[in-house]
Each structure stands twice: as structure tokens, then as C-alpha cells.
Design a protein around this motif. Structure first.
Motif, PDB file in Angstrom:
ATOM      1  N   MET A   1       0.652  -1.271  -0.068  1.00  0.00           N
ATOM      2  CA  MET A   1      -0.040  -0.042  -0.100  1.00  0.00           C
ATOM      3  C   MET A   1       0.806   1.287   0.040  1.00  0.00           C
ATOM      4  O   MET A   1       0.951   1.940  -0.817  1.00  0.00           O
ATOM      5  N   ILE A   2       1.482   1.697   0.983  1.00  0.00           N
ATOM      6  CA  ILE A   2       2.408   2.678   1.171  1.00  0.00           C
ATOM      7  C   ILE A   2       3.827   2.318   1.856  1.00  0.00           C
ATOM      8  O   ILE A   2       3.872   1.381   2.316  1.00  0.00           O
ATOM      9  N   ASP A   3       4.906   2.845   1.117  1.00  0.00           N
ATOM     10  CA  ASP A   3       6.029   2.738   1.343  1.00  0.00           C
ATOM     11  C   ASP A   3       6.820   3.692   1.837  1.00  0.00           C
ATOM     12  O   ASP A   3       6.449   5.058   1.487  1.00  0.00           O
TER      13      ASP A   3
ATOM     14  N   THR B   1      -6.416   2.081   8.851  1.00  0.00           N
ATOM     15  CA  THR B   1      -5.764   0.810   8.485  1.00  0.00           C
ATOM     16  C   THR B   1      -4.400   0.891   8.950  1.00  0.00           C
ATOM     17  O   THR B   1      -3.698   1.943   8.773  1.00  0.00           O
TER      18      THR B   1
ATOM     19  N   CYS C   1      -7.250   5.597   1.886  1.00  0.00           N
ATOM     20  CA  CYS C   1      -6.509   4.394   1.624  1.00  0.00           C
ATOM     21  C   CYS C   1      -6.396   4.241  -0.120  1.00  0.00           C
ATOM     22  O   CYS C   1      -5.523   3.808  -0.441  1.00  0.00           O
ATOM     23  N   ALA C   2      -7.753   4.597  -0.713  1.00  0.00           N
ATOM     24  CA  ALA C   2      -7.620   4.402  -2.015  1.00  0.00           C
ATOM     25  C   ALA C   2      -6.700   5.518  -2.764  1.00  0.00           C
ATOM     26  O   ALA C   2      -5.708   5.205  -3.761  1.00  0.00           O
ATOM     27  N   GLN C   3      -6.623   6.494  -2.224  1.00  0.00           N
ATOM     28  CA  GLN C   3      -5.828   7.891  -2.911  1.00  0.00           C
ATOM     29  C   GLN C   3      -4.109   7.464  -2.593  1.00  0.00           C
ATOM     30  O   GLN C   3      -3.584   8.155  -3.415  1.00  0.00           O
TER      31      GLN C   3
ATOM     32  N   ALA D   1      -2.806   4.474  -2.309  1.00  0.00           N
ATOM     33  CA  ALA D   1      -2.227   3.153  -2.564  1.00  0.00           C
ATOM     34  C   ALA D   1      -1.205   3.391  -3.517  1.00  0.00           C
ATOM     35  O   ALA D   1      -1.208   3.979  -4.524  1.00  0.00           O
ATOM     36  N   GLY D   2      -0.109   2.517  -3.068  1.00  0.00           N
ATOM     37  CA  GLY D   2       0.975   2.720  -4.118  1.00  0.00           C
ATOM     38  C   GLY D   2       2.169   3.578  -3.923  1.00  0.00           C
ATOM     39  O   GLY D   2       3.048   4.053  -4.484  1.00  0.00           O
ATOM     40  N   THR D   3       1.807   4.842  -2.968  1.00  0.00           N
ATOM     41  CA  THR D   3       2.289   5.831  -2.863  1.00  0.00           C
ATOM     42  C   THR D   3       3.811   5.460  -2.044  1.00  0.00           C
ATOM     43  O   THR D   3       3.842   4.613  -1.097  1.00  0.00           O
TER      44      THR D   3
ATOM     45  N   ASN E   1       3.306   9.851  -5.850  1.00  0.00           N
ATOM     46  CA  ASN E   1       1.682   9.022  -5.698  1.00  0.00           C
ATOM     47  C   ASN E   1       1.408   8.635  -7.177  1.00  0.00           C
ATOM     48  O   ASN E   1       0.877   9.583  -7.932  1.00  0.00           O
TER      49      ASN E   1
ATOM     50  N   ASN F   1      -1.333   7.601  -8.171  1.00  0.00           N
ATOM     51  CA  ASN F   1      -2.906   7.916  -8.005  1.00  0.00           C
ATOM     52  C   ASN F   1      -2.795   9.402  -8.794  1.00  0.00           C
ATOM     53  O   ASN F   1      -4.056   9.808  -8.837  1.00  0.00           O
TER      54      ASN F   1
END
Length: 106
Positions: A1-3, A53, A69-71, A73-75, A92, A94
Motif C-alpha cells: 500500500m504505502i512505502d 488501516t 486508502c484508495a488515494q 495506494a502505491g505511494t 503517488n 494515483n
């Protein structure tokens, strides 16, 4: 999710160690506002909120606001030190566009 990059992890750990009150993690969320429509908000937190979360990165607990969470994700969050300014940056996937300040997006 986030790094969190290693540099960001070190900055957060340092902030946690020097906090005046007990801290168990870092709360991250997205709010309306900023130059581009949304802005990132982070702060040390004593505990997660009931609908957060909770994830762990590098020994740091991250409390992610449910609505963010959705905004997020992957950040990837980094901590950059430069002559002009120092602080956290957000990469980000997204975001459709980013403000030059690096702390807001659309």
C-alpha cells in the motif's frame, strides 16, 4: 500500500524518539485543500483511530485514514534534505497532477 524510503523511516523514527508525548505510529491521510485540490497530512499519533488501516514499514506503524486508502495506494514517501527546504515528499501513482510544493495533488 504505502512505502517509506530508508531516509523517511529514519526521519520518522527520530521524530518518534524525541516526541514529548507517547507515540506509537504515524497517521497519514489525504484532505481536501492545498494548491491542487488535495493535500497530504501526516502526524505522530498515540494510537490508530478505530477505522484506520494499520500497516508496518521498517518497524514503524502507519495509521492510514480509511477514506484515504484508495488515494494513497502505491505511494512512496521519502524525506529529502536540500539547500532550499527539507521535508517529506510523496510519489503517488494515483495523482493526475502535482503542485510544485510537492504536498498537494489532484
Amino acid at each position: 500500500m504505502i512505502d517509506l524510503t530508508e531516509t523517511a523511516q529514519n526521519a520518522v523514527k527520530s521524530a518518534i524518539c524525541t516526541a514529548a508525548q507517547p507515540v506509537t505510529g504515524l497517521r497519514i491521510m489525504v484532505e481536501g485543500g492545498g494548491c491542487a485540490g488535495f493535500k497530504y497530512t501526516m502526524g505522530l499519533a498515540e494510537a490508530p483511530k478505530p477505522d484506520d488501516t494499520v500497516i508496518e514499514r521498517g518497524g514503524i506503524k502507519l495509521f492510514i485514514a480509511k477514506d484515504s486508502c484508495a488515494q494513497l495506494a502505491g505511494t512512496t514517501i521519502d524525506f529529502v534534505v536540500s539547500l532550499k527546504s527539507s521535508g517529506f515528499t510523496f510519489d503517488n501513482p494515483n495523482a493526475k497532477s502535482n503542485c510544485s510544493c510537492g504536498r498537494s495533488f489532484s
